[in-house]
Design an enzyme around this catalytic site. Structure first.
Site, PDB file in Angstrom:
ATOM      1  N   HIS A   1      -6.891   2.920   4.656  1.00 44.62           N
ATOM      2  CA  HIS A   1      -6.418   2.594   6.002  1.00 44.62           C
ATOM      3  C   HIS A   1      -6.093   3.902   6.718  1.00 44.62           C
ATOM      4  O   HIS A   1      -4.959   4.348   6.748  1.00 44.62           O
ATOM      5  CB  HIS A   1      -5.176   1.702   5.928  1.00 44.62           C
ATOM      6  CG  HIS A   1      -4.674   1.246   7.258  1.00 44.62           C
ATOM      7  ND1 HIS A   1      -5.330   0.301   8.007  1.00 44.62           N
ATOM      8  CD2 HIS A   1      -3.592   1.595   7.974  1.00 44.62           C
ATOM      9  CE1 HIS A   1      -4.662   0.088   9.125  1.00 44.62           C
ATOM     10  NE2 HIS A   1      -3.613   0.862   9.124  1.00 44.62           N
TER      11      HIS A   1
ATOM     12  N   GLU B   1       0.799  -1.221   0.000  1.00 41.35           N
ATOM     13  CA  GLU B   1       0.000   0.000   0.000  1.00 41.35           C
ATOM     14  C   GLU B   1       0.836   1.277   0.000  1.00 41.35           C
ATOM     15  O   GLU B   1       0.381   2.304  -0.465  1.00 41.35           O
ATOM     16  CB  GLU B   1      -0.977   0.013   1.170  1.00 41.35           C
ATOM     17  CG  GLU B   1      -0.336   0.057   2.529  1.00 41.35           C
ATOM     18  CD  GLU B   1      -1.338  -0.169   3.647  1.00 41.35           C
ATOM     19  OE1 GLU B   1      -1.188   0.481   4.690  1.00 41.35           O
ATOM     20  OE2 GLU B   1      -2.260  -0.972   3.480  1.00 41.35           O
TER      21      GLU B   1
END
Length: 154
Positions: A121, A95
């Site tokens: 997130h 990510e």
């Protein structure tokens, strides 16, 4: 809902939670597998093809811990073959690597399938929570510098 958990290190358990003796006991009996573990040498890749195959076809995987806990290719395969009803994640193994993230099998799959939900997130990093935190810290600093006890209320 019956809650079953596996943690090889925890000694104290809340009332109402059934303690599993091994991870397989959880994967073979759960409808929702929610991961809440840190990333370390023991947990990296802890959910792979074998663990996913133990889950019921109507089970859902939730990962909000770290992307490296789950074998992403195995997860995509299980979702593609409908051996798993769905997954919801806010973490991926790459990510933070913008170049590799775009080739993520999870992102590619999620673009054309409805059984994988990917969210950012951000944890508690909303504009509102950040503003409240900044005000709280400013008041704490003020109280410190004027010699007041901690008067800031949560």
């Amino acid at each position: 809902m019956e809650i079953i958990a596996f943690d090889p290190y925890r000694t104290d358990w809340m009332e109402g939670i059934r303690r599993a003796s091994e991870l397989g006991e959880v994967t073979r009996s759960c409808d929702i597998l929610s991961l809440h573990v840190p990333l370390n040498a023991e947990t990296e890749g802890m959910i792979g093809a074998d663990e996913l195959s133990e889950l019921s076809p109507h089970a859902v995987l939730i990962n909000t811990s770290r992307g490296q806990l789950v074998d992403e290719d195995a997860l995509v395969q299980a979702l593609k073959e409908r051996r798993l009803a769905g997954a919801a994640i806010d973490v991926m193994s790459n990510e933070r690597d913008f170049h590799r993230r775009d080739q993520s099998p999870l992102l590619t799959f999620a673009k054309t399938h409805d059984n994988l939900l990917i969210t950012p997130h951000i944890a508690g990093a909303t504009h509102e929570s950040m503003a409240k935190t900044e005000i709280f810290m400013a008041l704490k600093l003020r109280d410190f510098f004027v010699g007041r006890p901690n008067l800031v209320e949560y």
